[in-house]
Design a protein around this motif. Structure first.
Motif, PDB file in Angstrom:
ATOM      1  N   GLU A  65      -3.501  -2.167   6.158  1.00 28.65           N
ATOM      2  CA  GLU A  65      -2.705  -0.928   6.206  1.00 28.65           C
ATOM      3  C   GLU A  65      -2.978  -0.077   4.949  1.00 28.65           C
ATOM      4  N   THR A  66      -2.949  -0.715   3.776  1.00 32.28           N
ATOM      5  CA  THR A  66      -3.249   0.018   2.538  1.00 32.28           C
ATOM      6  C   THR A  66      -4.678   0.552   2.574  1.00 32.28           C
ATOM      7  N   GLN A  67      -5.615  -0.265   3.056  1.00 34.92           N
ATOM      8  CA  GLN A  67      -7.013   0.168   3.132  1.00 34.92           C
ATOM      9  C   GLN A  67      -7.174   1.365   4.073  1.00 34.92           C
ATOM     10  N   TRP A  68      -6.456   1.345   5.192  1.00 33.64           N
ATOM     11  CA  TRP A  68      -6.515   2.447   6.154  1.00 33.64           C
ATOM     12  C   TRP A  68      -6.031   3.741   5.493  1.00 33.64           C
ATOM     13  N   SER A  97     -15.122   3.553  -1.601  1.00 35.46           N
ATOM     14  CA  SER A  97     -15.127   2.341  -0.763  1.00 35.46           C
ATOM     15  C   SER A  97     -14.966   1.065  -1.589  1.00 35.46           C
ATOM     16  N   ARG A  98     -15.467   1.078  -2.813  1.00 34.87           N
ATOM     17  CA  ARG A  98     -15.337  -0.126  -3.638  1.00 34.87           C
ATOM     18  C   ARG A  98     -13.857  -0.437  -3.930  1.00 34.87           C
ATOM     19  N   LEU A  99     -13.067   0.613  -4.130  1.00 37.64           N
ATOM     20  CA  LEU A  99     -11.632   0.407  -4.376  1.00 37.64           C
ATOM     21  C   LEU A  99     -10.941  -0.125  -3.115  1.00 37.64           C
ATOM     22  N   ILE A 100     -11.413   0.344  -1.965  1.00 41.42           N
ATOM     23  CA  ILE A 100     -10.824  -0.093  -0.690  1.00 41.42           C
ATOM     24  C   ILE A 100     -11.159  -1.560  -0.429  1.00 41.42           C
ATOM     25  N   GLU A 101     -12.437  -1.892  -0.641  1.00 46.33           N
ATOM     26  CA  GLU A 101     -12.902  -3.249  -0.297  1.00 46.33           C
ATOM     27  C   GLU A 101     -12.332  -4.322  -1.216  1.00 46.33           C
ATOM     28  N   ARG A 102     -12.193  -3.998  -2.504  1.00 45.90           N
ATOM     29  CA  ARG A 102     -11.834  -5.053  -3.458  1.00 45.90           C
ATOM     30  C   ARG A 102     -10.463  -5.654  -3.168  1.00 45.90           C
ATOM     31  N   LEU A 103      -9.609  -4.888  -2.485  1.00 43.69           N
ATOM     32  CA  LEU A 103      -8.251  -5.395  -2.216  1.00 43.69           C
ATOM     33  C   LEU A 103      -8.284  -6.688  -1.384  1.00 43.69           C
ATOM     34  N   GLU A 104      -9.247  -6.764  -0.433  1.00 44.12           N
ATOM     35  CA  GLU A 104      -9.239  -7.947   0.430  1.00 44.12           C
ATOM     36  C   GLU A 104      -9.839  -9.174  -0.235  1.00 44.12           C
ATOM     37  N   TYR A 105     -10.566  -8.961  -1.362  1.00 44.61           N
ATOM     38  CA  TYR A 105     -11.106 -10.106  -2.099  1.00 44.61           C
ATOM     39  C   TYR A 105     -10.231 -10.489  -3.295  1.00 44.61           C
TER      40      TYR A 105
END
Ligand code: ZN
Length: 244
Positions: free
Chosen positions: A222-225, A234-242
């Motif tokens: 939801e936060t990424q969306w 995109s790097r800020l978006i992706e890092r949340l899931e790792y």
């Protein structure tokens, strides 16, 4: 007295709500160690939410300062700088004024609270024994609470010759706070960086002298969306899931 200790919310409202739901009924007051904004998609919503909870202590962090132009973004990476510029355009006048009034350091014996470190309240990362050891000289109280690194850590000093190695505090860990002088970090609500993507917070029981770390799942997608809607890097978006 029980305190909910939060740090580095970074404009991630979904994570903040998950923490508040998880901790509901277990705290009497809130201490926030800084970086309400930067990185995430909900700066105004997070400021409004925290303000409504009337924290007993609210500190400002380096990202808050950068948004206010109190700190240059020269040493920020491109993505962080992008987020600072974007956040600056979003902030309401009222929330800008609110952030402006927050200090980066607060002393309430037996606690010293700093966003980054007691020696350099908006700058320094305390991640190793040497830096921790030097910082034990920079505060007079038994305990210092910091955020900034987004990693839940304990540094314990039992005597002047002790080497305060970092101890990674994980979900459910209980720290007895009368074992010596300590620097404690509750980890990050909105952008954890210890490889565990779950939101991090601590509960402090003042009578029992106990610090307990908690991790809670939140709807990262939801936060990424929301971040994608704002075309955030995109790097800020992706890092949340790792959690990195
Ligand atoms: Zn931060």
């Amino acid at each position: 007295m029980r305190t909910l200790v939060l740090s580095d919310i970074h404009a991630n409202l979904v994570a903040l709500e998950a923490v508040l739901k998880d901790a509901a009924g277990h705290w009497d007051q809130i201490w926030f160690l800084g970086d309400l904004v930067g990185y995430g998609p909900n700066p105004n919503e997070c400021i409004d939410r925290l303000r409504d909870l009337e924290p007993a202590v609210t500190l400002s962090g380096n990202h808050d300062w950068a948004v206010l132009d109190k700190l240059s973004t020269e040493e920020f990476n491109n993505d962080a700088r992008w987020a600072v510029d974007w956040t600056r355009r979003q902030l309401t006048e009222e929330n800008h004024a609110y952030l402006t009034g927050l200090p980066p350091l607060h002393i309430a014996p037996p606690f010293t609270m700093a966003h980054a470190s007691p020696r350099h309240p908006v700058w320094e990362y305390i991640l190793d024994a040497q830096t921790a050891w030097e910082n034990f000289e920079s505060f007079a109280t038994p305990i210092c609470l910091v955020g900034h690194s987004h990693i839940p850590l304990l540094f314990l000093l039992n005597g002047p010759l002790d080497v305060p190695e970092p101890y990674l505090v994980t979900d459910g860990d209980t720290i007895e706070m009368d074992r010596g002088r300590m620097i404690l970090n509750p980890g990050s609500v909105g952008q954890p960086r210890d490889g565990d993507p779950r939101a991090s917070y601590a509960l402090l029981d003042h009578e029992a002298h106990i610090w307990q770390l908690h991790r809670v799942q939140y709807d990262i997608a939801e936060t990424q969306w929301q971040m994608a809607q704002h075309k955030m890097p995109s790097r800020l978006i992706e890092r949340l899931e790792y959690g990195l």
